[in-house]
Structures are given as structure tokens and as C-alpha cells.
Design a protein around this motif. Structure first.
Motif, PDB file in Angstrom:
ATOM      1  N   LYS A   9       0.827  -1.208   0.000  1.00 23.67           N
ATOM      2  CA  LYS A   9       0.000   0.000   0.000  1.00 23.67           C
ATOM      3  C   LYS A   9       0.866   1.264   0.000  1.00 23.67           C
ATOM      4  O   LYS A   9       0.588   2.204  -0.747  1.00 23.67           O
ATOM      5  CB  LYS A   9      -0.928   0.020   1.210  1.00 23.67           C
ATOM      6  N   ASN A  10       1.896   1.293   0.837  1.00 26.55           N
ATOM      7  CA  ASN A  10       2.733   2.492   0.910  1.00 26.55           C
ATOM      8  C   ASN A  10       3.372   2.806  -0.440  1.00 26.55           C
ATOM      9  O   ASN A  10       3.436   3.963  -0.854  1.00 26.55           O
ATOM     10  CB  ASN A  10       3.808   2.340   1.988  1.00 26.55           C
ATOM     11  N   GLU A  11       3.827   1.787  -1.129  1.00 24.53           N
ATOM     12  CA  GLU A  11       4.418   1.997  -2.453  1.00 24.53           C
ATOM     13  C   GLU A  11       3.364   2.478  -3.446  1.00 24.53           C
ATOM     14  O   GLU A  11       3.620   3.348  -4.269  1.00 24.53           O
ATOM     15  CB  GLU A  11       5.065   0.700  -2.953  1.00 24.53           C
ATOM     16  N   ALA A  12       2.150   1.924  -3.342  1.00 25.85           N
ATOM     17  CA  ALA A  12       1.069   2.330  -4.244  1.00 25.85           C
ATOM     18  C   ALA A  12       0.733   3.803  -4.045  1.00 25.85           C
ATOM     19  O   ALA A  12       0.514   4.536  -5.005  1.00 25.85           O
ATOM     20  CB  ALA A  12      -0.169   1.474  -4.004  1.00 25.85           C
ATOM     21  N   VAL A  13       0.716   4.244  -2.795  1.00 21.17           N
ATOM     22  CA  VAL A  13       0.414   5.644  -2.499  1.00 21.17           C
ATOM     23  C   VAL A  13       1.498   6.547  -3.060  1.00 21.17           C
ATOM     24  O   VAL A  13       1.217   7.597  -3.648  1.00 21.17           O
ATOM     25  CB  VAL A  13       0.263   5.845  -0.973  1.00 21.17           C
ATOM     26  N   ARG A  14       2.766   6.143  -2.932  1.00 17.40           N
ATOM     27  CA  ARG A  14       3.873   6.959  -3.449  1.00 17.40           C
ATOM     28  C   ARG A  14       3.899   7.007  -4.972  1.00 17.40           C
ATOM     29  O   ARG A  14       4.200   8.031  -5.570  1.00 17.40           O
ATOM     30  CB  ARG A  14       5.216   6.429  -2.934  1.00 17.40           C
ATOM     31  N   THR A  15       3.575   5.889  -5.612  1.00 18.27           N
ATOM     32  CA  THR A  15       3.718   5.829  -7.067  1.00 18.27           C
ATOM     33  C   THR A  15       2.630   6.601  -7.804  1.00 18.27           C
ATOM     34  O   THR A  15       2.779   6.868  -8.994  1.00 18.27           O
ATOM     35  CB  THR A  15       3.729   4.370  -7.571  1.00 18.27           C
ATOM     36  N   VAL A  16       1.554   6.976  -7.132  1.00 17.36           N
ATOM     37  CA  VAL A  16       0.530   7.786  -7.795  1.00 17.36           C
ATOM     38  C   VAL A  16       1.160   9.068  -8.321  1.00 17.36           C
ATOM     39  O   VAL A  16       0.903   9.502  -9.446  1.00 17.36           O
ATOM     40  CB  VAL A  16      -0.632   8.124  -6.836  1.00 17.36           C
ATOM     41  N   GLN A  17       2.024   9.675  -7.510  1.00 23.72           N
ATOM     42  CA  GLN A  17       2.661  10.923  -7.912  1.00 23.72           C
ATOM     43  C   GLN A  17       3.719  10.708  -8.989  1.00 23.72           C
ATOM     44  O   GLN A  17       4.118  11.643  -9.666  1.00 23.72           O
ATOM     45  CB  GLN A  17       3.278  11.610  -6.690  1.00 23.72           C
ATOM     46  N   LYS A  18       4.191   9.463  -9.138  1.00 24.95           N
ATOM     47  CA  LYS A  18       5.227   9.187 -10.128  1.00 24.95           C
ATOM     48  C   LYS A  18       4.666   8.926 -11.523  1.00 24.95           C
ATOM     49  O   LYS A  18       5.427   8.802 -12.474  1.00 24.95           O
ATOM     50  CB  LYS A  18       6.054   7.968  -9.699  1.00 24.95           C
ATOM     51  N   VAL A  19       3.342   8.824 -11.637  1.00 19.88           N
ATOM     52  CA  VAL A  19       2.762   8.595 -12.962  1.00 19.88           C
ATOM     53  C   VAL A  19       3.123   9.787 -13.837  1.00 19.88           C
ATOM     54  O   VAL A  19       2.871  10.931 -13.474  1.00 19.88           O
ATOM     55  CB  VAL A  19       1.223   8.452 -12.872  1.00 19.88           C
ATOM     56  N   GLU A  48      -2.845   7.121 -17.205  1.00 27.23           N
ATOM     57  CA  GLU A  48      -2.149   8.227 -17.853  1.00 27.23           C
ATOM     58  C   GLU A  48      -3.131   9.296 -18.336  1.00 27.23           C
ATOM     59  O   GLU A  48      -2.823  10.490 -18.315  1.00 27.23           O
ATOM     60  CB  GLU A  48      -1.305   7.709 -19.016  1.00 27.23           C
ATOM     61  N   ALA A  49      -4.320   8.871 -18.752  1.00 25.25           N
ATOM     62  CA  ALA A  49      -5.333   9.841 -19.189  1.00 25.25           C
ATOM     63  C   ALA A  49      -5.786  10.715 -18.026  1.00 25.25           C
ATOM     64  O   ALA A  49      -5.926  11.935 -18.173  1.00 25.25           O
ATOM     65  CB  ALA A  49      -6.527   9.108 -19.803  1.00 25.25           C
ATOM     66  N   LEU A 103      -8.363   6.205  -8.267  1.00 24.80           N
ATOM     67  CA  LEU A 103      -9.278   6.972  -7.423  1.00 24.80           C
ATOM     68  C   LEU A 103      -8.621   8.226  -6.850  1.00 24.80           C
ATOM     69  O   LEU A 103      -9.269   9.268  -6.714  1.00 24.80           O
ATOM     70  CB  LEU A 103      -9.818   6.089  -6.295  1.00 24.80           C
ATOM     71  N   VAL A 104      -7.338   8.138  -6.516  1.00 21.37           N
ATOM     72  CA  VAL A 104      -6.626   9.317  -6.001  1.00 21.37           C
ATOM     73  C   VAL A 104      -6.595  10.411  -7.069  1.00 21.37           C
ATOM     74  O   VAL A 104      -6.846  11.586  -6.780  1.00 21.37           O
ATOM     75  CB  VAL A 104      -5.208   8.940  -5.533  1.00 21.37           C
TER      76      VAL A 104
END
Length: 201
Positions: A9-19, A48-49, A103-104
Motif C-alpha cells: 500500500k505504501n508503495e502504491a500511495v507513493r507511485t501515484v505521484q510518479k505517474v 495516464e489519461a 481513485l486518487v
């Protein structure tokens, strides 16, 4: 304390900003109608959209509807370019990571009075509710609507149950604080709770 936790989960939360941000490119030969309207049909990866729309529409979108993969394990859900099947021990975690990212970004697009609707079936409904509580806030939950999805008996289930419905979760503040037309409300039986009207569920 988090409402919902899952593997990575922590990695998923961080990677949202890396898209990465992608520029939307018009394809005139696929266009239709007036090109000067704000209407768009975007073809490509939905993550990406969503990110590409942020610079233009952050905080401006009034309504979002998402019909995500239901994570049935029937090879209808692709994650990281591979199928997530019923035997994958991390199937639910992978689905939660997939949904959390989207969702974020959808939350960032929503206007203050916007609303989001997400379809789902029994398989991930409980996980989706907790995830949406985490992303949008418990206080933004509007309702869980039942959608009758089939008219005939479903003979595909192993346990004999015929499921004829799915759900739509709604979050936002659109329905709060809306002025009602009180002309239709009466109190013929002097109910202590005040004016009322009957309605068709």
C-alpha cells in the motif's frame, strides 16, 4: 489508523505521484462534431489519461463514473501487462493498488461539489467501500445503490445462488444542502417528525 491496508500500500500511495504527465494529442481524422467544444474521447491507458487531465481540469469535474474491472479472476483484468487470475494469492492487493491509483487522481479532478460513481459486484464491493472511504473520506459517502443487472436466472454459479444485481457507490457532496421543494410534502396524520411524502423506491 488507516481504514484499509494491503500489500505494497505504501508503495502504491507513493507511485501515484510518479505517474508521468502525458500531453493529449488531437487526432483530427478520428474527431467528430465541433472541435472547439470541451468534449473529448481519450484513447489510451486510463491512469495516464487521468494524469493528463489534471493540469486542465483539476478541481473542475462535476461528475465521474467509473466501471472498473471487477477482479473476478476470469482473465478480465490486466495488471502490469499480465493477467491476475483466481489462483493469484495477491489478487485483491493488486486490484486495490490498481484502483487506489485511479481513485486518487479522480479525487484531484473532482470539483468541491462534484460526485463520483463507481460500479462493482459482490467480489470486491467490501474492499471498494473501504478504499473509497480512505480516498474520499467517510463523510463524503452518499450511498450504495443496487443495480439490477440481469432478468434471468444465472446458472453459472457453483453454489446455486443466482445473483441478479451489482452495486454503484457514490461519494461527494453534490446531494448535500440541496434545497427541496416542500410543496409536495404534507402531514395528514400529524406525524411528530413533520412533513412527509410517500415515494416509489
Amino acid at each position: 489508523m488507516p481504514l484499509l491496508d494491503w500489500l505494497n500500500k505504501n508503495e502504491a500511495v507513493r507511485t501515484v505521484q510518479k505517474v508521468p504527465y502525458r500531453l493529449l494529442e488531437a487526432v483530427p481524422e478520428l474527431g467528430a462534431g465541433d472541435p472547439n467544444t470541451e468534449n473529448m474521447l481519450i484513447q489510451g491507458d486510463n491512469l495516464e489519461a487521468l494524469k493528463a487531465l489534471l493540469p486542465l481540469y483539476a478541481g473542475k469535474v462535476k461528475c465521474i463514473y467509473i466501471d472498473p474491472p471487477y477482479n473476478t479472476g476470469n482473465r478480465d483484468f490486466i495488471y502490469n501487462d499480465r493477467f491476475v487470475d483466481k489462483d493469484d494469492a495477491y489478487r485483491h492487493s493488486k486490484w486495490l493498488e490498481f484502483m487506489n491509483r485511479r481513485l486518487v487522481l479522480a479525487r484531484e479532478l473532482l470539483a468541491e461539489d462534484g460526485v463520483i460513481f463507481v460500479s462493482i459486484d459482490d467480489g470486491e464491493a467490501c474492499h471498494l467501500k473501504l478504499l473509497m472511504d480512505s480516498v474520499f473520506g467517510v463523510s463524503q459517502f452518499i450511498g450504495q445503490f443496487v443495480w439490477k443487472s440481469r432478468q434471468n436466472k444465472d446458472n453459472r454459479t457453483k453454489n446455486g445462488a443466482s445473483i441478479d444485481h451489482e452495486y454503484v457507490f457514490a461519494y461527494g457532496i453534490m446531494l448535500r444542502g440541496v434545497e427541496r421543494d416542500h410543496d409536495q410534502f404534507k402531514n395528514p396524520d400529524n406525524d411528530l417528525r413533520g412533513l412527509w411524502t410517500s415515494g416509489n423506491m
